[in-house]
Design an enzyme around this catalytic site. Structure first.
Site, PDB file in Angstrom:
ATOM      1  N   SER A   1       0.851  -1.189   0.000  1.00  0.00           N
ATOM      2  CA  SER A   1       0.000   0.000   0.000  1.00  0.00           C
ATOM      3  C   SER A   1       0.884   1.235   0.000  1.00  0.00           C
ATOM      4  O   SER A   1       1.644   1.471   0.958  1.00  0.00           O
ATOM      5  CB  SER A   1      -0.897   0.023   1.237  1.00  0.00           C
ATOM      6  OG  SER A   1      -1.392   1.338   1.426  1.00  0.00           O
TER       7      SER A   1
ATOM      8  N   HIS B   1      -1.326  -1.381  -4.200  1.00  0.00           N
ATOM      9  CA  HIS B   1      -2.581  -1.028  -3.536  1.00  0.00           C
ATOM     10  C   HIS B   1      -2.628   0.498  -3.340  1.00  0.00           C
ATOM     11  O   HIS B   1      -1.731   1.079  -2.722  1.00  0.00           O
ATOM     12  CB  HIS B   1      -2.650  -1.753  -2.188  1.00  0.00           C
ATOM     13  CG  HIS B   1      -3.924  -1.565  -1.441  1.00  0.00           C
ATOM     14  ND1 HIS B   1      -5.054  -2.333  -1.662  1.00  0.00           N
ATOM     15  CD2 HIS B   1      -4.257  -0.705  -0.449  1.00  0.00           C
ATOM     16  CE1 HIS B   1      -6.014  -1.953  -0.843  1.00  0.00           C
ATOM     17  NE2 HIS B   1      -5.555  -0.955  -0.090  1.00  0.00           N
TER      18      HIS B   1
ATOM     19  N   ASP C   1      -4.769   3.674  -1.943  1.00  0.00           N
ATOM     20  CA  ASP C   1      -5.823   4.045  -1.006  1.00  0.00           C
ATOM     21  C   ASP C   1      -6.351   5.441  -1.309  1.00  0.00           C
ATOM     22  O   ASP C   1      -5.639   6.429  -1.183  1.00  0.00           O
ATOM     23  CB  ASP C   1      -5.276   4.005   0.426  1.00  0.00           C
ATOM     24  CG  ASP C   1      -5.034   2.584   0.888  1.00  0.00           C
ATOM     25  OD1 ASP C   1      -5.992   1.795   0.877  1.00  0.00           O
ATOM     26  OD2 ASP C   1      -3.883   2.253   1.231  1.00  0.00           O
TER      27      ASP C   1
ATOM     28  N   MET D   1      -9.034   8.298  -0.282  1.00  0.00           N
ATOM     29  CA  MET D   1      -9.850   8.716   0.869  1.00  0.00           C
ATOM     30  C   MET D   1     -10.414  10.119   0.624  1.00  0.00           C
ATOM     31  O   MET D   1      -9.728  10.960   0.047  1.00  0.00           O
ATOM     32  CB  MET D   1      -8.989   8.737   2.136  1.00  0.00           C
ATOM     33  CG  MET D   1      -8.277   7.429   2.407  1.00  0.00           C
ATOM     34  SD  MET D   1      -7.473   7.440   4.014  1.00  0.00           S
ATOM     35  CE  MET D   1      -6.511   5.924   3.900  1.00  0.00           C
TER      36      MET D   1
ATOM     37  N   HIS E   1      -8.466   1.057  -3.848  1.00  0.00           N
ATOM     38  CA  HIS E   1      -9.360   0.906  -2.692  1.00  0.00           C
ATOM     39  C   HIS E   1     -10.030   2.251  -2.419  1.00  0.00           C
ATOM     40  O   HIS E   1      -9.392   3.180  -1.923  1.00  0.00           O
ATOM     41  CB  HIS E   1      -8.501   0.448  -1.488  1.00  0.00           C
ATOM     42  CG  HIS E   1      -9.258   0.281  -0.210  1.00  0.00           C
ATOM     43  ND1 HIS E   1      -8.628   0.085   1.008  1.00  0.00           N
ATOM     44  CD2 HIS E   1     -10.595   0.269   0.065  1.00  0.00           C
ATOM     45  CE1 HIS E   1      -9.531  -0.044   1.955  1.00  0.00           C
ATOM     46  NE2 HIS E   1     -10.731   0.076   1.417  1.00  0.00           N
TER      47      HIS E   1
ATOM     48  N   MET F   1     -12.121   4.519  -0.400  1.00  0.00           N
ATOM     49  CA  MET F   1     -12.723   4.787   0.914  1.00  0.00           C
ATOM     50  C   MET F   1     -13.418   6.138   0.808  1.00  0.00           C
ATOM     51  O   MET F   1     -12.995   7.138   1.397  1.00  0.00           O
ATOM     52  CB  MET F   1     -11.629   4.789   1.994  1.00  0.00           C
ATOM     53  CG  MET F   1     -11.157   3.385   2.337  1.00  0.00           C
ATOM     54  SD  MET F   1      -9.556   3.379   3.153  1.00  0.00           S
ATOM     55  CE  MET F   1      -8.502   3.479   1.724  1.00  0.00           C
TER      56      MET F   1
ATOM     57  N   MET G   1     -11.274  -5.485   5.812  1.00  0.00           N
ATOM     58  CA  MET G   1     -10.524  -4.497   6.594  1.00  0.00           C
ATOM     59  C   MET G   1     -10.236  -5.072   7.977  1.00  0.00           C
ATOM     60  O   MET G   1     -11.161  -5.434   8.709  1.00  0.00           O
ATOM     61  CB  MET G   1     -11.332  -3.200   6.737  1.00  0.00           C
ATOM     62  CG  MET G   1     -11.459  -2.375   5.460  1.00  0.00           C
ATOM     63  SD  MET G   1      -9.900  -2.023   4.618  1.00  0.00           S
ATOM     64  CE  MET G   1      -8.969  -1.159   5.896  1.00  0.00           C
TER      65      MET G   1
ATOM     66  N   GLY H   1      -8.691   4.401   7.156  1.00  0.00           N
ATOM     67  CA  GLY H   1      -8.396   5.832   7.272  1.00  0.00           C
ATOM     68  C   GLY H   1      -6.924   6.143   7.454  1.00  0.00           C
ATOM     69  O   GLY H   1      -6.460   7.192   7.027  1.00  0.00           O
ATOM     70  N   PHE H   2      -6.209   5.215   8.060  1.00  0.00           N
ATOM     71  CA  PHE H   2      -4.811   5.503   8.374  1.00  0.00           C
ATOM     72  C   PHE H   2      -3.963   4.236   8.275  1.00  0.00           C
ATOM     73  O   PHE H   2      -4.455   3.139   8.555  1.00  0.00           O
ATOM     74  CB  PHE H   2      -4.677   6.064   9.795  1.00  0.00           C
ATOM     75  CG  PHE H   2      -5.479   7.315   9.998  1.00  0.00           C
ATOM     76  CD1 PHE H   2      -4.979   8.549   9.605  1.00  0.00           C
ATOM     77  CD2 PHE H   2      -6.756   7.246  10.536  1.00  0.00           C
ATOM     78  CE1 PHE H   2      -5.744   9.710   9.756  1.00  0.00           C
ATOM     79  CE2 PHE H   2      -7.527   8.397  10.694  1.00  0.00           C
ATOM     80  CZ  PHE H   2      -7.021   9.629  10.304  1.00  0.00           C
ATOM     81  N   GLY H   3      -2.702   4.439   7.930  1.00  0.00           N
ATOM     82  CA  GLY H   3      -1.753   3.336   7.985  1.00  0.00           C
ATOM     83  C   GLY H   3      -1.221   3.179   9.400  1.00  0.00           C
ATOM     84  O   GLY H   3      -1.462   4.020  10.273  1.00  0.00           O
TER      85      GLY H   3
ATOM     86  N   ASP I   1      -6.457  -6.214   4.715  1.00  0.00           N
ATOM     87  CA  ASP I   1      -5.860  -4.883   4.677  1.00  0.00           C
ATOM     88  C   ASP I   1      -5.902  -4.248   6.062  1.00  0.00           C
ATOM     89  O   ASP I   1      -6.977  -3.972   6.590  1.00  0.00           O
ATOM     90  CB  ASP I   1      -6.665  -4.038   3.667  1.00  0.00           C
ATOM     91  CG  ASP I   1      -6.104  -2.640   3.468  1.00  0.00           C
ATOM     92  OD1 ASP I   1      -5.045  -2.320   4.020  1.00  0.00           O
ATOM     93  OD2 ASP I   1      -6.763  -1.867   2.736  1.00  0.00           O
ATOM     94  N   GLY I   2      -4.717  -4.010   6.622  1.00  0.00           N
ATOM     95  CA  GLY I   2      -4.621  -3.295   7.891  1.00  0.00           C
ATOM     96  C   GLY I   2      -3.858  -4.077   8.939  1.00  0.00           C
ATOM     97  O   GLY I   2      -4.298  -5.139   9.374  1.00  0.00           O
ATOM     98  N   GLY I   3      -2.694  -3.562   9.297  1.00  0.00           N
ATOM     99  CA  GLY I   3      -1.902  -4.208  10.345  1.00  0.00           C
ATOM    100  C   GLY I   3      -1.316  -5.549   9.946  1.00  0.00           C
ATOM    101  O   GLY I   3      -0.967  -6.358  10.806  1.00  0.00           O
TER     102      GLY I   3
ATOM    103  N   GLY J   1       1.175  -1.720   4.244  1.00  0.00           N
ATOM    104  CA  GLY J   1       1.717  -0.369   4.071  1.00  0.00           C
ATOM    105  C   GLY J   1       2.952  -0.187   4.916  1.00  0.00           C
ATOM    106  O   GLY J   1       4.088  -0.241   4.428  1.00  0.00           O
ATOM    107  N   SER J   2       2.748  -0.004   6.213  1.00  0.00           N
ATOM    108  CA  SER J   2       3.898   0.303   7.076  1.00  0.00           C
ATOM    109  C   SER J   2       4.882  -0.860   7.181  1.00  0.00           C
ATOM    110  O   SER J   2       6.087  -0.635   7.326  1.00  0.00           O
ATOM    111  CB  SER J   2       3.430   0.756   8.461  1.00  0.00           C
ATOM    112  OG  SER J   2       2.473  -0.124   8.969  1.00  0.00           O
TER     113      SER J   2
HETATM  114  C1  DX5 Z   1      -6.102   1.870   5.701  1.00  0.00           C
HETATM  115  C2  DX5 Z   1      -5.748   1.485   4.291  1.00  0.00           C
HETATM  116  C3  DX5 Z   1      -4.632   0.532   4.225  1.00  0.00           C
HETATM  117  C4  DX5 Z   1      -3.344   1.012   4.842  1.00  0.00           C
HETATM  118  C5  DX5 Z   1      -2.733  -0.183   5.517  1.00  0.00           C
HETATM  119  O1  DX5 Z   1      -7.268   2.584   5.713  1.00  0.00           O
HETATM  120  O2  DX5 Z   1      -6.843   0.915   3.619  1.00  0.00           O
HETATM  121  O3  DX5 Z   1      -4.415   0.058   2.891  1.00  0.00           O
HETATM  122  O4  DX5 Z   1      -2.426   1.549   3.940  1.00  0.00           O
HETATM  123  O5  DX5 Z   1      -1.633   0.248   6.219  1.00  0.00           O
HETATM  124  P1  DX5 Z   1      -0.881  -0.698   7.273  1.00  0.00           P
HETATM  125  O6  DX5 Z   1      -0.392  -1.889   6.488  1.00  0.00           O
HETATM  126  O7  DX5 Z   1       0.222   0.173   7.762  1.00  0.00           O
HETATM  127  O8  DX5 Z   1      -1.870  -1.065   8.313  1.00  0.00           O
HETATM  128 ZN    ZN Z   2      -6.408  -0.077   1.640  1.00  0.00          ZN
END
Ligand code: DX5
Ligand code: ZN
Length: 223
Positions: free
Chosen positions: A8, A33, A35, A37, A66, A68, A137, A142-144, A175-177, A197-198
């Site tokens: 991401s 990916h 994102d 928003m 994606h 959002m 999800m 909303g956030f990485g 997706d997420g964490g 992402g992170s």
């Molecule tokens: C969050 C996004 C994700 C985000 C995941 O709203 O949809 O795609 O980038 O980031 P990580 O992998 O850091 O949780």
């Molecule tokens: Zn995403």
């Protein structure tokens, strides 16, 4: 075992996006990916079709977009024209989800539905057979950099069972964490696409981190 890694770019350095994408592609990324928003559906703002168009010029792998955003129907054409290969829309904003899925398919791209942590699996039941992908999800969007919500693992299993029951061949994307510590468990639960992402761009070496995430997903899954 079919595992696809989708870095991401939300956690990438946007000033050098081309180089960041090239690095994860060298590391074996299967998708990029993206994102999107709108500051309404989620409390954050990111990018629109213009940036997707620029990414499309440099990316070698398909773009997994994606959305959002509220009212995604208004922007489907623009994101497809910009170069999306798959579009995820959130079930929570779509009273006419079936129509939106057909509209995405009519544009010639893969149709995916994203589902928030608090949304029950049954929300997908009537459209399961029409889907190319379900985006689960595992954080609130909303956030990485947020912490993986543990219940997401059993939710993936439930969605896997629903898709089988409905005769759907849709893939499951999480997706997420997502990171090396949970990747194998998520694959075992039924996911085949891991968004990170992170865990990839938050490291000094995104190329290596992409390889490591795939290795973790396969190794611990006993493949
Ligand atoms: C969050 C996004 C994700 C985000 C995941 O709203 O949809 O795609 O980038 O980031 P990580 O992998 O850091 O949780
Ligand atoms: Zn995403």
């Amino acid at each position: 075992m079919n595992v696809r890694i989708a870095p991401s770019i939300l956690s990438a350095d946007f000033a050098k996006l081309g180089a960041e994408i090239a690095a994860v592609e060298r590391g074996g990324a299967d998708l990029i990916h993206v994102d999107v928003m709108d500051g309404h559906f989620v409390p954050n703002l990111t990018i629109g079709p213009a940036v997707v168009r620029s990414i499309k010029k440099v990316a070698k792998v398909p773009l997994d977009v994606h959305l959002m955003i509220e009212e995604p129907d208004r922007y489907l054409d623009a994101f497809v024209e910009a170069g999306a290969s798959m579009i995820s829309v959130h079930v929570e904003v779509l009273p006419h989800l079936h129509r939106t899925i057909q509209a995405i398919k009519a544009l010639g791209v893969k149709a995916s539905v994203a589902i928030n942590p608090s949304t029950p699996v049954v929300a997908l039941e009537e459209v399961a057979a029409d889907l190319d992908n379900v985006l689960v999800m595992s954080v609130n969007p909303g956030f990485g950099g947020q912490t993986f919500i543990p219940r997401s693992e059993s939710k993936i299993r439930a969605i896997h069972a629903l898709l089988a029951r409905e005769g759907s061949r849709a893939s499951i994307e999480v997706d997420g964490g997502v990171d090396r510590s949970n990747a194998a468990r998520l694959i075992e639960a039924g996911a085949t696409i891991l968004v990170a992402g992170s865990a990839i761009f938050g490291t000094p070496d995104p190329e290596h981190a992409t390889q490591e995430l795939r290795a973790a997903a396969l190794a611990k899954a006993g493949v």
